[in-house]
Scaffold this active site. Sequence first.
Site, mmCIF file in Angstrom:
data_model
loop_
_atom_site.group_PDB
_atom_site.id
_atom_site.type_symbol
_atom_site.label_atom_id
_atom_site.label_comp_id
_atom_site.label_asym_id
_atom_site.label_seq_id
_atom_site.Cartn_x
_atom_site.Cartn_y
_atom_site.Cartn_z
ATOM 1 N N GLY A 271 0.776 -1.228 0.000
ATOM 2 C CA GLY A 271 0.000 0.000 0.000
ATOM 3 C C GLY A 271 0.806 1.277 0.000
ATOM 4 N N CYS A 272 2.142 1.208 -0.170
ATOM 5 C CA CYS A 272 2.940 2.433 -0.095
ATOM 6 C C CYS A 272 2.735 3.289 -1.329
ATOM 7 C CB CYS A 272 4.415 2.105 0.078
ATOM 8 S SG CYS A 272 5.170 1.314 -1.350
ATOM 9 N N GLY A 273 2.460 2.665 -2.467
ATOM 10 C CA GLY A 273 2.209 3.410 -3.691
ATOM 11 C C GLY A 273 3.433 3.624 -4.547
#
Length: 292
Positions: A118-120
């Site tokens: 989910g860090c992107g």
Amino acid sequence: MLLNEDNLQILEAVDAPATVLRFGIVDPDCSIRAIPSEVPVNFVYGGIPFAVMIATPSDLDDFAVGFSLTEGVIQAPGDIRGTRIVPDERGLRVAIDLTPNGLHEHLAHRRVLSWRTGCGLCGIDDLDALPQARFRNGPAPRVSPGAIRATLRALDREQLLNERTRTVYGAAWADTNGTLVCVREHVGRHNALDNLIGTLCRRGTKHDSGFVIATSRSSFELVEKVAVFGARTLVAISAPTLLALERARHLDMSLVAIARHNSVTVFHGRERILGEDGWAWTSRSSSEWRIR
């Protein structure tokens, strides 16, 4: 990214023009939607970049402490002597000054984050490495509200893993007629999109033959990834962030969000979203942003 130069405060949200198209109704509703900011934040320890995170630009001093502690960079908050936020045209750098012992320990065990769902921006440790998709010349394909609606309905039936788990994201490709061609699901929204794009590339799918639909917010990395593939239309279930909208405008990508079975909201490319009877909506452009 909007910056208040008087106090270097990054704005958390702005108001942007949007157009709501209700399926079966010709007249659109022009409105203003609040768009949250989404900013690349580069954590730098002792002058050495460590990681870039996509984040809401508020309480960054607190974010720096919490991130440093939970990632094992520090053992206690006292290992940080101070933080300094440095604006950059590509985002923000958070310069974190560690105690001598803290810096020594960090340098001895330093590693780049590369495992998150989910860090992107997995694996990127400096703002210079931010992805920048190139602008594609030529007209973007036109898509009708009916095609979008048909795809939304079909997608509900094809998300088999999410039906079982209620915990995964979906990314899909539909042709311009609204026929669902391919669906991929994953625990990470950008991972689902990567999977979809890989499938399309291996199949030799033409980037201008359809559009992408994502069951998540239309975030910065989704816009970038769609643009890298070459598609010019992104439909998302949730609203976009400010950075995503800025990139969509820069890349001239049709950005359709808040996609529901009875309506969608067009944030960019309204003139390419055809009316139900085949004619295009009259474009009403606006470059005004109202600060919240």
